[in-house]
Design a protein around this motif. Structure first.
Motif, PDB file in Angstrom:
ATOM      1  N   GLU A 181       0.754  -1.287  -0.012  1.00  0.00           N
ATOM      2  CA  GLU A 181      -0.261  -0.158   0.003  1.00  0.00           C
ATOM      3  C   GLU A 181       0.991   1.018  -0.149  1.00  0.00           C
ATOM      4  N   VAL A 182       0.459   2.153  -0.244  1.00  0.00           N
ATOM      5  CA  VAL A 182       1.237   3.541  -0.283  1.00  0.00           C
ATOM      6  C   VAL A 182       0.792   4.292   1.030  1.00  0.00           C
ATOM      7  N   LEU A 183       2.167   4.681   1.512  1.00  0.00           N
ATOM      8  CA  LEU A 183       2.170   5.562   2.708  1.00  0.00           C
ATOM      9  C   LEU A 183       2.377   7.037   2.274  1.00  0.00           C
ATOM     10  N   VAL A 184       1.552   7.803   3.006  1.00  0.00           N
ATOM     11  CA  VAL A 184       1.703   9.227   2.860  1.00  0.00           C
ATOM     12  C   VAL A 184       1.928   9.930   4.128  1.00  0.00           C
ATOM     13  N   LYS A 185       3.084  10.334   4.298  1.00  0.00           N
ATOM     14  CA  LYS A 185       3.658  10.791   5.684  1.00  0.00           C
ATOM     15  C   LYS A 185       3.881  12.225   5.517  1.00  0.00           C
ATOM     16  N   LEU A 186       2.936  12.810   6.203  1.00  0.00           N
ATOM     17  CA  LEU A 186       2.865  14.383   6.251  1.00  0.00           C
ATOM     18  C   LEU A 186       3.876  14.945   6.910  1.00  0.00           C
ATOM     19  N   ASP A 187       4.105  16.485   6.648  1.00  0.00           N
ATOM     20  CA  ASP A 187       5.134  17.108   7.229  1.00  0.00           C
ATOM     21  C   ASP A 187       4.211  18.323   7.739  1.00  0.00           C
ATOM     22  N   ALA A 188       4.177  17.880   9.146  1.00  0.00           N
ATOM     23  CA  ALA A 188       3.324  19.132   9.871  1.00  0.00           C
ATOM     24  C   ALA A 188       3.672  20.558   9.711  1.00  0.00           C
ATOM     25  N   TYR A 189       4.839  20.697   9.758  1.00  0.00           N
ATOM     26  CA  TYR A 189       5.796  22.118   9.404  1.00  0.00           C
ATOM     27  C   TYR A 189       5.277  22.979   8.072  1.00  0.00           C
ATOM     28  N   ARG A 190       5.156  22.047   7.150  1.00  0.00           N
ATOM     29  CA  ARG A 190       5.111  22.440   5.802  1.00  0.00           C
ATOM     30  C   ARG A 190       3.587  22.539   5.603  1.00  0.00           C
ATOM     31  N   LEU A 191       2.722  21.929   6.122  1.00  0.00           N
ATOM     32  CA  LEU A 191       1.276  21.934   6.203  1.00  0.00           C
ATOM     33  C   LEU A 191       0.778  23.152   6.641  1.00  0.00           C
ATOM     34  N   ALA A 192       1.356  23.443   7.871  1.00  0.00           N
ATOM     35  CA  ALA A 192       1.120  24.873   8.447  1.00  0.00           C
ATOM     36  C   ALA A 192       1.604  26.022   7.623  1.00  0.00           C
ATOM     37  N   ALA A 193       2.603  25.866   6.886  1.00  0.00           N
ATOM     38  CA  ALA A 193       3.344  26.907   6.175  1.00  0.00           C
ATOM     39  C   ALA A 193       2.176  27.207   4.883  1.00  0.00           C
ATOM     40  N   TYR A 194       1.737  26.203   4.457  1.00  0.00           N
ATOM     41  CA  TYR A 194       1.010  26.379   3.161  1.00  0.00           C
ATOM     42  C   TYR A 194      -0.541  26.348   3.765  1.00  0.00           C
ATOM     43  N   GLN A 195      -0.863  26.549   5.019  1.00  0.00           N
ATOM     44  CA  GLN A 195      -2.028  26.642   5.556  1.00  0.00           C
ATOM     45  C   GLN A 195      -3.032  25.612   4.929  1.00  0.00           C
ATOM     46  N   ILE A 196      -2.485  24.367   5.032  1.00  0.00           N
ATOM     47  CA  ILE A 196      -3.272  23.148   4.482  1.00  0.00           C
ATOM     48  C   ILE A 196      -3.494  22.340   5.572  1.00  0.00           C
ATOM     49  N   SER A 197      -4.757  21.664   5.877  1.00  0.00           N
ATOM     50  CA  SER A 197      -5.022  20.810   6.770  1.00  0.00           C
ATOM     51  C   SER A 197      -4.823  19.339   6.401  1.00  0.00           C
ATOM     52  N   GLN A 198      -4.880  18.306   7.232  1.00  0.00           N
ATOM     53  CA  GLN A 198      -4.838  17.016   6.955  1.00  0.00           C
ATOM     54  C   GLN A 198      -6.072  16.820   6.305  1.00  0.00           C
ATOM     55  N   GLU A 269      -2.260  33.319 -11.976  1.00  0.00           N
ATOM     56  CA  GLU A 269      -1.346  33.548 -10.815  1.00  0.00           C
ATOM     57  C   GLU A 269      -1.603  32.502  -9.786  1.00  0.00           C
ATOM     58  N   LYS A 270      -2.245  31.545 -10.016  1.00  0.00           N
ATOM     59  CA  LYS A 270      -2.205  30.005  -8.989  1.00  0.00           C
ATOM     60  C   LYS A 270      -1.364  29.285  -9.524  1.00  0.00           C
ATOM     61  N   ILE A 271      -0.133  28.777  -8.383  1.00  0.00           N
ATOM     62  CA  ILE A 271       0.775  27.997  -8.429  1.00  0.00           C
ATOM     63  C   ILE A 271       0.330  26.551  -7.570  1.00  0.00           C
ATOM     64  N   PRO A 272       0.334  25.460  -8.540  1.00  0.00           N
ATOM     65  CA  PRO A 272      -0.206  24.228  -7.703  1.00  0.00           C
ATOM     66  C   PRO A 272       0.970  23.930  -6.526  1.00  0.00           C
ATOM     67  N   ILE A 273       0.364  23.504  -5.557  1.00  0.00           N
ATOM     68  CA  ILE A 273       0.880  22.736  -4.288  1.00  0.00           C
ATOM     69  C   ILE A 273       0.705  21.124  -4.432  1.00  0.00           C
ATOM     70  N   TYR A 274       1.737  20.369  -4.707  1.00  0.00           N
ATOM     71  CA  TYR A 274       1.746  19.130  -4.943  1.00  0.00           C
ATOM     72  C   TYR A 274       1.825  18.141  -3.666  1.00  0.00           C
ATOM     73  N   LEU A 275       1.520  17.125  -3.818  1.00  0.00           N
ATOM     74  CA  LEU A 275       1.361  16.187  -2.449  1.00  0.00           C
ATOM     75  C   LEU A 275       2.787  16.252  -1.866  1.00  0.00           C
ATOM     76  N   THR A 276       3.797  15.903  -2.982  1.00  0.00           N
ATOM     77  CA  THR A 276       5.188  15.740  -2.503  1.00  0.00           C
ATOM     78  C   THR A 276       5.724  16.916  -2.243  1.00  0.00           C
ATOM     79  N   ASP A 277       5.192  18.080  -1.887  1.00  0.00           N
ATOM     80  CA  ASP A 277       5.718  19.424  -1.532  1.00  0.00           C
ATOM     81  C   ASP A 277       5.432  19.420   0.064  1.00  0.00           C
TER      82      ASP A 277
END
Length: 356
Positions: A181-198, A269-277
């Motif tokens: 299976e695919v494991l997605v390990k989130l970076d809490a610091y980057r999520l907060a910086a981009y203002q994206i929730s889990q 003017e929108k730049i996508p934020i990818y999951l790998t970011d």
């Protein structure tokens, strides 16, 4: 009376005896050989699989609907339902004397709509006793350093399908192996910086891993069906999932890239934020619920079941021949027979013949 008739009509008696001998020879060739006498079993089994939902959720979401659908079929006398983790098994019992071929078609029509539901992984309809013993048990293993997930996929997508195509084989069950299976390990610091929730990330992955219907297109007296293919094909597709947008005017040297843009309309003017970011995406083995070993080495088990009224020895023979062919066509696989019900039957017949 009979002796006199035989003496006066020797040719007629000879022809009658010859006919009996010919019929006997034909019957011997067609005579079934099984461990137990053939019994009429007016039962059908519907099995529905849906992820890893709890038994309570499987009951409320699927079991009650399935029971109501199959109850409307003619000559149904009893319905027994078993709910397990991610599985609903409905056993439908019909009245004695019911034509099971027509009953199979009627039940198949009732459950057809479940096959198109997005929350259903698989629906199977079988005319066999799920408590019956397999006629053959084989182990399947791969060459050294072969991934158990690769071996399992070969077993389910190649070996199992080839065996189930054989005449007389009702079902092949695969046990063991590793499911990747695919494991997605989130970076809490980057999520907060981009203002994206889990939850934003989870929703984006769920929405991206889906196909979409685009209706039909009429052109040049022909109708074309339009369908958008969006399901993930590999791990790179998962990592390329867009989980949000950032402003193009943000400072590139800082993770704080400004407010995340919303809306589905494309804007330059929108730049996508990818999951790998914001996460690390890797493969990982799923939790194992089954373990099969032979000689201390991990492998898979193949349980082969036959149809209720078929010849056990014939089915076992053709299944063994099919596995031998697949071993030659797929040299990375090796099969070893663990149990054969046909051997027991043949030995029992041999003892009867030697005692006669």
């Amino acid at each position: 009376m009979l002796p006199r008739f035989a003496v006066r009509h020797p040719i007629t008696v000879t022809m009658i005896m010859l006919g009996i001998v010919i019929l006997g020879a034909i019957s011997v060739d067609r005579l079934g050989t099984d461990l137990f006498p053939s019994m009429y079993n007016p039962q059908l089994v519907v099995e529905l699989q849906s992820g890893e939902r709890s038994p309570q959720e499987m009951e409320t979401r699927f079991a009650r609907q399935l029971e109501g659908d199959v109850r409307s079929v003619s000559h149904v006398v009893d319905i027994h339902t078993l709910c397990r983790l991610g599985i609903v098994q409905v056993t439908v019992t019909f009245a004695w004397g019911t034509d099971m071929d027509f009953a199979l078609l009627d039940v198949q029509k009732k459950i057809a709509r479940y096959e198109t539901r997005s929350d259903v992984d698989r629906v199977t309809l079988s005319q066999y006793d799920p408590q019956a013993s397999p006629v053959l048990i084989y182990t399947m293993s791969g060459a050294s350093r072969r991934d158990l997930d690769e071996i399992r996929r070969l077993a389910e997508n190649v070996v199992k399908l080839n065996l189930e195509r054989l005449d007389g084989v009702a079902r092949v069950q695969v046990y063991g192996g590793v499911r990747r299976e695919v494991l997605v390990k989130l970076d809490a610091y980057r999520l907060a910086a981009y203002q994206i929730s889990q939850q934003n990330v989870a929703d984006a992955i769920r929405q991206s891993n889906a196909d979409a219907s685009g209706g039909t297109l009429d052109y040049n007296n022909k109708a074309y069906t339009i369908k958008g293919i969006g399901r993930f094909g590999n791990i790179d597709n998962v990592g390329a999932t867009v989980v949000g947008y950032k402003s193009s005017g943000a400072d590139e040297d800082s993770l704080n890239t400004g407010n995340r843009q919303s809306g589905r309309v494309f804007e330059p003017e929108k730049i996508p934020i990818y999951l790998t970011d914001v996460a690390t995406v890797t493969y990982t083995p799923a939790d194992r619920t089954e373990l099969v070993r032979l000689g201390g080495r991990d492998c898979l088990a193949l349980y082969i079941y036959k149809e209720a009224e078929d010849n056990t020895i014939r089915v076992a023979k053709q299944a063994e021949e099919a596995l031998d062919r697949m071993a030659l066509e797929l040299p990375i696989l090796s099969f070893q027979r663990i149990y054969s019900q046909a051997d027991f039957i043949s030995n029992a017949i041999g003892e009867v013949e030697s005692s006669a």
